[in-house]
Design a protein around this motif. Sequence first.
Motif, short mmCIF file in Angstrom:
data_model
loop_
_atom_site.label_atom_id
_atom_site.label_comp_id
_atom_site.label_asym_id
_atom_site.label_seq_id
_atom_site.Cartn_x
_atom_site.Cartn_y
_atom_site.Cartn_z
N THR A 395 -2.85 11.05 7.70
CA THR A 395 -2.31 9.73 7.39
C THR A 395 -3.27 9.02 6.44
O THR A 395 -4.48 9.00 6.66
CB THR A 395 -2.14 8.88 8.66
N TYR A 396 -2.71 8.45 5.39
CA TYR A 396 -3.50 7.70 4.41
C TYR A 396 -3.22 6.21 4.57
O TYR A 396 -2.07 5.77 4.48
CB TYR A 396 -3.18 8.16 2.99
N LEU A 397 -4.28 5.45 4.83
CA LEU A 397 -4.18 4.00 5.00
C LEU A 397 -4.75 3.32 3.77
O LEU A 397 -5.68 3.82 3.14
CB LEU A 397 -4.97 3.55 6.23
N TYR A 398 -4.21 2.15 3.44
CA TYR A 398 -4.69 1.38 2.29
C TYR A 398 -5.45 0.16 2.79
O TYR A 398 -5.00 -0.54 3.70
CB TYR A 398 -3.53 0.96 1.40
N GLN A 399 -6.60 -0.09 2.18
CA GLN A 399 -7.46 -1.18 2.64
C GLN A 399 -6.67 -2.48 2.84
O GLN A 399 -5.86 -2.87 2.01
CB GLN A 399 -8.59 -1.41 1.65
N GLY A 400 -6.92 -3.11 3.98
CA GLY A 400 -6.25 -4.37 4.30
C GLY A 400 -4.99 -4.22 5.11
O GLY A 400 -4.54 -5.18 5.74
N GLU A 401 -4.39 -3.03 5.12
CA GLU A 401 -3.17 -2.89 5.92
C GLU A 401 -3.49 -2.99 7.39
O GLU A 401 -2.65 -3.43 8.18
CB GLU A 401 -2.43 -1.59 5.60
N GLU A 402 -4.73 -2.62 7.79
CA GLU A 402 -5.11 -2.75 9.19
C GLU A 402 -5.17 -4.22 9.62
O GLU A 402 -5.12 -4.53 10.81
CB GLU A 402 -6.44 -2.05 9.45
N LEU A 403 -5.24 -5.13 8.66
CA LEU A 403 -5.23 -6.56 8.95
C LEU A 403 -3.81 -7.13 8.93
O LEU A 403 -3.61 -8.30 9.25
CB LEU A 403 -6.08 -7.31 7.92
N GLY A 404 -2.85 -6.30 8.55
CA GLY A 404 -1.48 -6.79 8.43
C GLY A 404 -1.26 -7.61 7.18
O GLY A 404 -0.31 -8.41 7.11
N LEU A 405 -2.09 -7.43 6.16
CA LEU A 405 -1.97 -8.23 4.94
C LEU A 405 -0.62 -8.06 4.27
O LEU A 405 -0.07 -6.96 4.22
CB LEU A 405 -3.06 -7.86 3.94
N HIS A 406 -0.13 -9.17 3.75
CA HIS A 406 1.08 -9.16 2.93
C HIS A 406 0.71 -9.14 1.46
O HIS A 406 -0.42 -9.43 1.07
CB HIS A 406 1.93 -10.40 3.23
N GLU A 407 1.69 -8.80 0.63
CA GLU A 407 1.54 -8.90 -0.81
C GLU A 407 1.30 -10.35 -1.21
O GLU A 407 1.87 -11.28 -0.63
CB GLU A 407 2.83 -8.39 -1.49
N VAL A 408 0.45 -10.55 -2.21
CA VAL A 408 0.23 -11.89 -2.76
C VAL A 408 1.12 -12.03 -3.99
O VAL A 408 0.88 -11.37 -5.01
CB VAL A 408 -1.25 -12.11 -3.12
N GLY A 409 2.15 -12.85 -3.89
CA GLY A 409 3.12 -12.96 -4.97
C GLY A 409 2.85 -14.07 -5.95
O GLY A 409 3.36 -14.06 -7.07
N ASP A 410 2.03 -15.04 -5.56
CA ASP A 410 1.87 -16.24 -6.38
C ASP A 410 0.51 -16.30 -7.06
O ASP A 410 -0.23 -17.27 -6.93
CB ASP A 410 2.11 -17.50 -5.54
N ILE A 411 0.16 -15.25 -7.78
CA ILE A 411 -1.07 -15.23 -8.57
C ILE A 411 -0.77 -15.84 -9.94
O ILE A 411 0.22 -15.51 -10.59
CB ILE A 411 -1.57 -13.78 -8.74
#
Length: 563
Positions: A395-411
Amino acid sequence: MTLTTDAVPVGDSAIDADWWRQAVVYQVYPRSFSDANGDGLGDIRGVVQKADYLAGLGVDAVWLSPFYPSELADGGYDVADYRDVDPRLGTLADFDEMIAALHSRGIKVIVDIVPNHSSNRHVLFQAALAAGKGSPERDRYIFRDGLGEHGELPPADWQSCFGGPAWEPVGDGQWYFHFFATEQPDFNWDNPDVHAEFLQTLRFWSDRGVDGFRIDVAHGLSKDLPAALPSQAELDAMDATGGRHPLWDRDAVHEIYREWRQVFDEYDPPRIAVAEAWVATAERRAKYATPDGLGQAFNFDLLEADFDAAQFQRIVADNLAQSEVTGSSSTWVLSNHDVVRHATRYGLAPLNGSRVKQGSHWILAGAPAAQIDLEQGSRRALAATLFLLGLPGSTYLYQGEELGLHEVGDIAPEDRQDPAFFRGADPDRDGLGRDGCRVPLPWTSSGASFGFGAGGAHIPQPGWFAQYAVEAEEADPSSSLNVYRRALALRHELQTVEELEWIRTGCADVLRFARPNGWQVVTNFGTEPFDLGEDAGRLVLSTQPVSGGALPGEATAWIAPAA
């Protein structure tokens, strides 16, 4: 059964050659992971400082996205020197310290190799420009004479995937091909010098203790370009399933990887590799995962699927069958640095009666607060991840997914960095590009960059990152971070033989499978509770509280073997 929250040690560097088959690999995007020197950019020493965090999370390996010298035309995937560290990120001594820090904690290290193209600042490309037409130096890249009386027109009307023409003039009547950004000229893999360059690179990092390689655009190296190039329309219409497309997934590419396998096998244990190969069929992907080639290939099928029981079961069954044919193990992945975070994808509100999808990404349709059910997305993301972690394979995890992070859409536009945004070539995200999944991680609930570094962050973080910070989640036993930690600790008990058996549930929205050692995984993709029956008494982990033996909707549970 008593549930422990301590991570299980994953052993030392003497682990056997098959360590990768059921490993949990954590992707670090270095520039956004941790900033040790406070300049706003994540660095290698930042990874060293977070080695205990990675060990406590319980991962088996770290995959480091490009950290090489780069002008950052494409987030580091425009490599100017394949055998050095970007001075903004550190030194080779820092890299060696990172290898030692991770290995001492039983964590393997995988680095990104980008063989399809280099930076236009690479010494080989600069030599090609200086040497001129018809030179051996130019033959290392893909140069063609332009059309028109003086070569003023491109050799073909091809479009780059980042927008704009895929051919760039160099001022002497010739043009070079770049499928990605203008600053990323494609190598000519028919040239033996290119082969030698990468064999040297593979040995360089292997000699420094790197355990494996992730191969970027693995399906793109081999090309067969006729004298009269086809038009873009003709190129688009060509069959990409038979191994003879001019640009993609050509059978000849595997000759390169057989050569690489000989290098990997020079080491004990052999170095491993995983292909990023976006190809037409599972059968085509399997060719990259053979023992005499790269050995493993990313399976992105679940990343592209809805949160749907039938799709998940079909994809798992198909990929496990394919892995059995190749002798490889499957790779399960839901997020990475190129796609919208899965917590956000799973929370998108229905549009026109259905979820809107283009290609391999979900359309964001504006800022998360406006169109996305954040709570539903978070529930589904955690349930899907726990389902994945119970499967045989890696299984490959991406940094921050363990925190439940959402996409940042308003940059803000002035803070964006992705070339796809500036060239307007990313309709899959409403043209927002990939920066939203690359925002630096929050480590503390306060501070200029939420603990990412002493100062600001190279992409500003939104205020809502505070509630997702490691500091905040460590204090909450039910947080996403703590569920990940408990799951990864238990996973070492669950992962034995690479098999599973589906168990009928009588409910179309519920998947249940058992591993050969008796562990069970139950995922409720629906919204109505599902009765776990007498097995509820052996429940050891769930993504939502289980009351009266009923697993809530959009949740996953792990059940221990019977005594």
